[in-house]
Design a protein around this motif. Sequence first.
Motif, mmCIF file in Angstrom:
data_model
loop_
_atom_site.group_PDB
_atom_site.id
_atom_site.type_symbol
_atom_site.label_atom_id
_atom_site.label_comp_id
_atom_site.label_asym_id
_atom_site.label_seq_id
_atom_site.Cartn_x
_atom_site.Cartn_y
_atom_site.Cartn_z
ATOM 1 N N GLN A 58 0.837 -1.201 0.000
ATOM 2 C CA GLN A 58 0.000 0.000 0.000
ATOM 3 C C GLN A 58 0.875 1.255 0.000
ATOM 4 O O GLN A 58 1.686 1.464 0.899
ATOM 5 N N SER A 59 0.703 2.070 -1.030
ATOM 6 C CA SER A 59 1.380 3.353 -1.081
ATOM 7 C C SER A 59 0.338 4.449 -0.903
ATOM 8 O O SER A 59 -0.869 4.200 -0.976
ATOM 9 N N ALA A 60 0.801 5.671 -0.706
ATOM 10 C CA ALA A 60 -0.136 6.783 -0.571
ATOM 11 C C ALA A 60 -0.960 6.953 -1.849
ATOM 12 O O ALA A 60 -2.162 7.220 -1.801
ATOM 13 N N ALA A 61 -0.314 6.765 -3.011
ATOM 14 C CA ALA A 61 -1.030 6.891 -4.278
ATOM 15 C C ALA A 61 -2.042 5.763 -4.451
ATOM 16 O O ALA A 61 -3.147 5.971 -4.962
ATOM 17 N N ASP A 62 -1.666 4.551 -4.016
ATOM 18 C CA ASP A 62 -2.615 3.430 -4.061
ATOM 19 C C ASP A 62 -3.853 3.763 -3.239
ATOM 20 O O ASP A 62 -4.985 3.579 -3.687
ATOM 21 N N ARG A 64 -5.081 6.628 -2.290
ATOM 22 C CA ARG A 64 -5.910 7.684 -2.875
ATOM 23 C C ARG A 64 -6.763 7.137 -4.017
ATOM 24 O O ARG A 64 -7.943 7.506 -4.164
ATOM 25 N N ALA A 65 -6.175 6.255 -4.829
ATOM 26 C CA ALA A 65 -6.916 5.681 -5.951
ATOM 27 C C ALA A 65 -8.040 4.773 -5.460
ATOM 28 O O ALA A 65 -9.166 4.807 -5.973
ATOM 29 N N ILE A 66 -7.739 3.965 -4.449
ATOM 30 C CA ILE A 66 -8.760 3.070 -3.891
ATOM 31 C C ILE A 66 -9.862 3.881 -3.221
ATOM 32 O O ILE A 66 -11.058 3.605 -3.381
ATOM 33 N N GLN A 67 -9.454 4.899 -2.497
ATOM 34 C CA GLN A 67 -10.421 5.745 -1.795
ATOM 35 C C GLN A 67 -11.341 6.468 -2.787
ATOM 36 O O GLN A 67 -12.554 6.588 -2.555
ATOM 37 N N ALA A 68 -10.790 6.934 -3.891
ATOM 38 C CA ALA A 68 -11.605 7.610 -4.898
ATOM 39 C C ALA A 68 -12.648 6.653 -5.470
ATOM 40 O O ALA A 68 -13.809 7.038 -5.702
ATOM 41 N N PHE A 69 -12.257 5.420 -5.697
ATOM 42 C CA PHE A 69 -13.197 4.400 -6.178
ATOM 43 C C PHE A 69 -14.295 4.153 -5.140
ATOM 44 O O PHE A 69 -15.479 4.070 -5.482
ATOM 45 N N GLN A 70 -13.905 4.050 -3.883
ATOM 46 C CA GLN A 70 -14.878 3.829 -2.817
ATOM 47 C C GLN A 70 -15.854 4.991 -2.699
ATOM 48 O O GLN A 70 -17.069 4.788 -2.552
ATOM 49 N N ASN A 71 -15.347 6.201 -2.782
ATOM 50 C CA ASN A 71 -16.219 7.373 -2.699
ATOM 51 C C ASN A 71 -17.195 7.423 -3.879
ATOM 52 O O ASN A 71 -18.370 7.774 -3.707
ATOM 53 N N LYS A 72 -16.709 7.081 -5.050
ATOM 54 C CA LYS A 72 -17.554 7.124 -6.246
ATOM 55 C C LYS A 72 -18.735 6.174 -6.142
ATOM 56 O O LYS A 72 -19.847 6.485 -6.596
#
Length: 231
Positions: A58-62, A64-72
């Motif tokens: 898990q990286s910070a960029a990972d 953020r990408a996962i979180q954006a998908f979850q929020n969407k």
Amino acid sequence: MGDIRRRGAVALGVTGLLAPLTLVLGAAPAQAATCTTQAGPYQKQVEKFLGRPVDGRQSAADCRAIQAFQNKHGITPNIGYAGSVTWGVMDLMNKQKAVGNHPNAAGRCPTNKGRIACVNLTLQLSWIQDGSRLVYGPVPVRTGRNGYETRTGLKKIYWRDIDHVSNIYNVPMPYSQFFDGGQAFHSVNLSMWNPPGSHGCVNMTTTTAKKYWSLLKNGDDVFVYGRKPGT
């Protein structure tokens, strides 16, 4: 689903009538949450789906990408963790995409009924066909969650109300087409992959619900089969 005041449907299948307000209007946008630094059990699968470097870390960029998908898609907790719910949504998307333009390849939806709306609960897909000819779709839909499953079997559309309003919550449910008691096709303002699902109705985007409204009429057949993941 609303006040079924006509055509003798008052006492039938109130599953669709009792949909919570958030399921009708769409859940409130997820608030920003702190990103987790922990790799989830589906880290590599999620990284691959999102086009991230597949290293299982898990990286910070990972995050953020996962979180954006979850929020969407209204997945909680929205902390960027690659857990079973997040991967379950992605896996379903992959399976839906693999269907392509052949949703009835297995022949489960009847081809001897003329115009018919098919609902595959397992893949959360719906389409309209005429005999063996695909008329529209397939499109992702959102069906009943555990305990409020969309009922399977062969049904018919018996009541349509383009500006339907729930008499329980006084909220709009546009393009409602009822086919089994309180269960209906209708549009909602949220992601089709928003877990855990509806309270029995077949939720659609506004675009899809409008198209179904234009293609279907009272008396047309509806066939629901399969089993929604998690039910």
